[in-house]
Write a protein that holds these residues in place. Structure first.
Motif, PDB file in Angstrom:
ATOM      1  N   PRO A 197    -113.471  32.938  17.070  1.00 21.45           N
ATOM      2  CA  PRO A 197    -114.140  34.033  17.770  1.00 21.45           C
ATOM      3  C   PRO A 197    -113.490  35.396  17.566  1.00 21.45           C
ATOM      4  N   ASP A 198    -112.221  35.441  17.197  1.00 15.56           N
ATOM      5  CA  ASP A 198    -111.534  36.722  16.994  1.00 15.56           C
ATOM      6  C   ASP A 198    -111.585  37.192  15.544  1.00 15.56           C
ATOM      7  N   THR A 199    -111.376  36.276  14.602  1.00 17.35           N
ATOM      8  CA  THR A 199    -111.263  36.676  13.193  1.00 17.35           C
ATOM      9  C   THR A 199    -112.513  36.397  12.369  1.00 17.35           C
ATOM     10  N   GLY A 200    -113.358  35.468  12.836  1.00 15.98           N
ATOM     11  CA  GLY A 200    -114.520  35.078  12.060  1.00 15.98           C
ATOM     12  C   GLY A 200    -114.208  34.090  10.947  1.00 15.98           C
ATOM     13  N   LEU A 201    -112.946  33.685  10.831  1.00 14.86           N
ATOM     14  CA  LEU A 201    -112.550  32.712   9.811  1.00 14.86           C
ATOM     15  C   LEU A 201    -112.959  31.304  10.240  1.00 14.86           C
ATOM     16  N   PHE A 202    -113.252  30.444   9.268  1.00 10.80           N
ATOM     17  CA  PHE A 202    -113.612  29.067   9.556  1.00 10.80           C
ATOM     18  C   PHE A 202    -112.345  28.269   9.839  1.00 10.80           C
ATOM     19  N   VAL A 203    -112.331  27.539  10.959  1.00 13.85           N
ATOM     20  CA  VAL A 203    -111.183  26.739  11.387  1.00 13.85           C
ATOM     21  C   VAL A 203    -111.635  25.286  11.480  1.00 13.85           C
ATOM     22  N   LEU A 204    -110.883  24.387  10.854  1.00 14.66           N
ATOM     23  CA  LEU A 204    -111.220  22.964  10.881  1.00 14.66           C
ATOM     24  C   LEU A 204    -110.976  22.378  12.262  1.00 14.66           C
ATOM     25  N   SER A 205    -111.864  21.486  12.676  1.00 10.31           N
ATOM     26  CA  SER A 205    -111.722  20.838  13.981  1.00 10.31           C
ATOM     27  C   SER A 205    -110.755  19.660  13.896  1.00 10.31           C
ATOM     28  N   ALA A 206    -110.201  19.288  15.034  1.00 12.90           N
ATOM     29  CA  ALA A 206    -109.310  18.126  15.102  1.00 12.90           C
ATOM     30  C   ALA A 206    -110.058  16.857  14.719  1.00 12.90           C
ATOM     31  N   GLY A 207    -111.336  16.787  15.047  1.00 12.62           N
ATOM     32  CA  GLY A 207    -112.137  15.619  14.688  1.00 12.62           C
ATOM     33  C   GLY A 207    -112.243  15.458  13.181  1.00 12.62           C
ATOM     34  N   PHE A 208    -112.518  16.543  12.488  1.00 12.66           N
ATOM     35  CA  PHE A 208    -112.594  16.504  11.028  1.00 12.66           C
ATOM     36  C   PHE A 208    -111.247  16.106  10.437  1.00 12.66           C
ATOM     37  N   LEU A 209    -110.190  16.720  10.941  1.00 13.01           N
ATOM     38  CA  LEU A 209    -108.849  16.434  10.417  1.00 13.01           C
ATOM     39  C   LEU A 209    -108.441  14.984  10.693  1.00 13.01           C
ATOM     40  N   ALA A 210    -108.809  14.457  11.849  1.00 13.60           N
ATOM     41  CA  ALA A 210    -108.489  13.061  12.178  1.00 13.60           C
ATOM     42  C   ALA A 210    -109.235  12.103  11.248  1.00 13.60           C
ATOM     43  N   ARG A 211    -110.485  12.433  10.929  1.00 22.32           N
ATOM     44  CA  ARG A 211    -111.264  11.573  10.021  1.00 22.32           C
ATOM     45  C   ARG A 211    -110.661  11.542   8.621  1.00 22.32           C
TER      46      ARG A 211
END
Length: 79
Positions: A49-63
């Motif tokens: 919400p501050d930078t507009g950069l895409f951040v990976l979710s913990a769910g994706f990283l766990a998978r």
């Protein structure tokens, strides 16, 4: 990165390690809300919400099954 699965840290996927997102971060509530929405939708990540950069979710990283070592904000492997 080896092919073996690593154990997840003993915290919920919705709670980032404090070294990756400080409890005092001024945008923490907005970040957590965006991350929670991505987790609920099963999305790979969200736009910060501050930078507009895409951040990976913990769910994706766990998978993925293992830590990549790049310092991801929501890494579910950081103990």
């Amino acid at each position: 990165m080896s092919g073996e699965r690593k154990p997840l840290a003993a915290r919920s996927l919705g709670e980032p390690h404090p070294s990756r997102l400080s409890p005092g971060h001024p945008g923490r509530a907005r970040i957590i809300a965006a991350h929670d929405a991505a987790l609920a939708a099963g999305d790979a990540g969200y736009l910060d919400p501050d930078t507009g950069l895409f951040v990976l979710s913990a769910g994706f990283l766990a998978r993925r099954g293992t830590c990549c070592g790049r310092g991801c904000r929501h890494c579910p492997y950081v103990k």
